[in-house]
Design an enzyme around this catalytic site. Structure first.
Site, PDB file in Angstrom:
ATOM      1  N   ASP A 177       1.116  -1.170   0.106  1.00 32.62           N
ATOM      2  CA  ASP A 177       0.173   0.468  -0.141  1.00 32.62           C
ATOM      3  C   ASP A 177       0.677   1.035  -0.158  1.00 32.62           C
ATOM      4  OD1 ASP A 177      -1.495   0.462   3.713  1.00 32.62           O
ATOM      5  OD2 ASP A 177       0.253   0.720   2.460  1.00 32.62           O
TER       6      ASP A 177
ATOM      7  N   ASN B 118      -4.139  12.380   0.823  1.00 31.60           N
ATOM      8  CA  ASN B 118      -5.665  12.935   0.513  1.00 31.60           C
ATOM      9  C   ASN B 118      -5.971  14.377   1.044  1.00 31.60           C
ATOM     10  OD1 ASN B 118      -6.273  11.480  -1.593  1.00 31.60           O
ATOM     11  ND2 ASN B 118      -7.092   9.636  -0.454  1.00 31.60           N
TER      12      ASN B 118
ATOM     13  N   ASP C 164      -7.252  10.174  -6.429  1.00 29.83           N
ATOM     14  CA  ASP C 164      -7.294   9.139  -7.388  1.00 29.83           C
ATOM     15  C   ASP C 164      -6.471   9.520  -8.298  1.00 29.83           C
ATOM     16  OD1 ASP C 164      -9.489   8.886  -5.935  1.00 29.83           O
ATOM     17  OD2 ASP C 164     -10.703  10.358  -7.290  1.00 29.83           O
TER      18      ASP C 164
ATOM     19  N   GLU D 286      -6.119   1.779  -0.857  1.00 34.30           N
ATOM     20  CA  GLU D 286      -4.787   2.565  -1.265  1.00 34.30           C
ATOM     21  C   GLU D 286      -3.792   1.600  -1.377  1.00 34.30           C
ATOM     22  OE1 GLU D 286      -5.747   3.725   1.146  1.00 34.30           O
ATOM     23  OE2 GLU D 286      -4.024   3.730   2.613  1.00 34.30           O
TER      24      GLU D 286
END
Ligand SMILES: [Mg+2]
Length: 316
Positions: A179, A187, A196, A223
């Site tokens: 990840d 974010n 994104d 993620e």
């Protein structure tokens, strides 16, 4: 006659089966423009042809010497690989009972000889449209909409398939679970749109490191991504994981909120084992998750790995 399927990504594959060459030639003339046409003049040949390359539709003669159309249909329907190929029977037998028999065997349609070109083309077009549409839907249903790589559902399917194959061949199966480091902070700092876009770029970089067609990269959730490497041992899988770590770091995507580097990085857990009877494939993913945890605990932006010895029956 209009017979265009241009909205589909590839030419449909049509298999013609008839013991009379003249019948095959007549059908071939009708479909060669729009379809890749394959031919067989016996039931045996038809089955071989299906094993070589799966057709999208079969036009199957009922009356043939040795193995008749009904027997071919039965065999195709009994094999998981070929059971979903739609079959249209073509026959000179015209009774209702014959027609019922064909549908009972799993055919999608029934056409009487002598064939009428307009009727055959219309029915073939209908069946090919249905087949290619359902293929397209199936492909889309197994893709992750945001990143374009496989989704979790596809991963779970492939895990079962690869597990069975590696069990049969007694070859190694490796899983990489990874990840993006501090993605929540990313974010929060840069916003979800940029998040994104980063997910897409990371997915592309990861996909580019896999070069064998049977290696799978899937988005596991949020993620998190997962790779399935059949026929690859621990050393090979670790090499792939290290290359992935390097490639994502090389993207140079700014990440101010990261404690590791000022760019986006990933942590990876790798596990490899030769499947044994009685083992659970999900335990392989759980073990990769444990290694991912180790990679994070060790400071992130790194690979942690383990041979899957803890997965032996009774110790999982
Ligand atoms: Mg015949």
């Amino acid at each position: 006659m209009e017979f265009l399927l241009t909205q589909y990504p590839r030419r449909p594959r049509l298999l013609l089966v008839d013991d009379q060459r003249i019948n095959i030639q007549a059908l071939y003339a009708l479909f060669r423009e729009q379809c890749d046409v394959f031919m067989a003049t016996s039931g045996e040949q038809a089955l071989q042809q299906c094993q070589k390359q799966l057709p999208d539709l079969i036009l199957l003669d009922v009356v043939m010497p040795d193995m008749d159309g009904h027997a071919v249909c039965r065999q195709l329907k009994a094999d998981p690989l070929t059971q979903h190929i739609p079959i249209i029977f073509i026959t000179a037998q015209k009774s209702e009972a014959d027609e019922v028999k064909c549908f009972e065997l799993g055919a999608v349609d029934f056409i009487s000889k002598p064939i009428n070109p307009v009727i055959v083309q219309a029915r073939v077009r209908t069946q090919l449209t249905l087949k290619l549409q359902s293929d397209l839907l199936r492909t889309q249903a197994l893709l992750d909409g945001l990143t374009g790589v496989a989704n979790r559902r596809r991963f779970e399917e492939e895990l079962q398939n690869d597990w069975r194959q590696c069990l049969r061949e007694q070859s190694a199966l490796s899983v990489i679970l990874l990840d993006i480091d501090h993605f929540k902070a990313y974010n929060d700092h840069y916003g979800h749109q940029r998040g994104d876009s980063t997910l897409r770029q990371v997915a592309q970089a990861l996909a580019a490191t896999l070069c064998r067609p049977y290696d799978l990269l899937a988005r596991y959730g949020g993620e998190e991504f997962v790779c399935l490497l059949p026929g690859t041992g621990l050393a090979g899988a670790v090499a792939v994981a290290q290359k992935m770590e390097e490639q994502v770091r090389k993207l140079g995507l700014e990440h101010q909120g990261s404690s590791v580097a000022k760019v986006v990085t990933i942590s990876l857990g790798v596990v490899s084992l030769v499947p044994g009877v009685g083992m659970d494939p999900q335990a392989l993913v759980a073990a990769a998750d444990a290694q991912l945890y180790e990679a994070k605990r060790g400071g992130r932006a790194q690979v942690s790995s383990s041979a899957g010895c803890a997965l032996e029956p009774g110790r999982a």
